[in-house]
Motif scaffolding. Sequence first.
Motif, short mmCIF file in Angstrom:
data_model
loop_
_atom_site.label_atom_id
_atom_site.label_comp_id
_atom_site.label_asym_id
_atom_site.label_seq_id
_atom_site.Cartn_x
_atom_site.Cartn_y
_atom_site.Cartn_z
N LEU A 1 41.95 -21.14 -11.65
CA LEU A 1 42.86 -21.56 -10.59
C LEU A 1 43.27 -20.38 -9.72
O LEU A 1 43.26 -20.47 -8.48
CB LEU A 1 44.09 -22.22 -11.21
N SER B 1 40.35 -19.32 -7.54
CA SER B 1 40.15 -20.26 -6.43
C SER B 1 41.23 -20.09 -5.37
O SER B 1 40.95 -20.09 -4.16
CB SER B 1 40.13 -21.70 -6.94
N GLN B 2 42.47 -19.96 -5.81
CA GLN B 2 43.57 -19.80 -4.85
C GLN B 2 43.46 -18.48 -4.09
O GLN B 2 43.70 -18.45 -2.87
CB GLN B 2 44.91 -19.85 -5.60
N THR B 3 43.07 -17.42 -4.79
CA THR B 3 42.92 -16.13 -4.13
C THR B 3 41.83 -16.17 -3.08
O THR B 3 42.00 -15.66 -1.96
CB THR B 3 42.60 -15.03 -5.17
N HIS C 1 40.73 -18.86 -1.58
CA HIS C 1 41.18 -19.76 -0.51
C HIS C 1 42.14 -19.02 0.44
O HIS C 1 42.06 -19.19 1.67
CB HIS C 1 41.88 -20.97 -1.13
N GLU C 2 43.01 -18.21 -0.12
CA GLU C 2 43.97 -17.46 0.71
C GLU C 2 43.26 -16.40 1.55
O GLU C 2 43.80 -15.97 2.58
CB GLU C 2 45.02 -16.79 -0.19
N THR D 1 39.46 -26.29 -2.10
CA THR D 1 40.59 -27.23 -2.09
C THR D 1 40.43 -28.27 -3.20
O THR D 1 41.38 -28.56 -3.94
CB THR D 1 40.69 -27.94 -0.73
N ILE E 1 40.95 -26.50 -6.59
CA ILE E 1 42.37 -26.22 -6.85
C ILE E 1 43.08 -27.50 -7.28
O ILE E 1 43.89 -27.49 -8.22
CB ILE E 1 43.03 -25.61 -5.60
N SER F 1 44.54 -27.87 -10.99
CA SER F 1 46.00 -28.09 -11.06
C SER F 1 46.28 -29.36 -11.87
O SER F 1 47.24 -29.41 -12.65
CB SER F 1 46.59 -28.20 -9.66
#
Length: 240
Positions: A18, A21-23, A25-26, A154, A157, A161
């Motif tokens: 997670l 993926s978030q890193t 995406h950011e 997306t 994530i 989540s």
Amino acid sequence: MLQGLTKLLELQRLDDQLVASQTEHEGLPARRDGIAQGRTACDDRVAAAKLALRDAELAMRQAEGALQEQEALLERFEGQQFQVKSNDAYTALLAEMEHAREGISEQETKILENMEAIESATSELAEAERASGSAHSAFDAEDREIQTREADLTASIERLSGLRAKLGPEIERGMLNQYERIAKRRRPAVVLVKEELCGGCRVGIPPQTFIEIQRCEQIVTCANCARILLHEERVGSQLV
């Protein structure tokens, strides 16, 4: 307790995915900014090459006009040679003719220089347009790749989540809270003990502590880095 620790490992695997993926995406906006900057740089190069070519062509026209003026002036002076009636006037006319010839030579030199400048500017413009076309194609492809990757991330994530939200309640609250406190400071929060060494900081584990880790009857943390310690053989295939 072993089952709870195993679930904690599973939760950590989810969190690692997670966070990754978030890193990523950011980081997509920065990639888009890089593409925009690259496009601007290509366009600026083409614009500069066009401006240089226009300047060289303008300088050429000016030199050609000045040459025609000097040639016309010389022609007029030459036509006056047989009209002067004094030596002083003739001497002055010869000086004017020489000055006109110097002007002609100067403009001819400028024309040659401008021809070289036009050739160089034309070559640079062609190369700039070629490179820009190639770069814009690459930028377009990267844009499409980012769009696809953004959709994938997306979805990833959201999926991770959801899995985390489902798994969290299955872990004893105190254990989960301790894991999350550690994970905020350092990752991974849960590590395996290999050869009586902490898998996080590589500091040796005291014998009594190592026995407690093998028993899996309570949460044991590293005295040096505070990570939760699990015995590699007890968790079996449940590796971080």
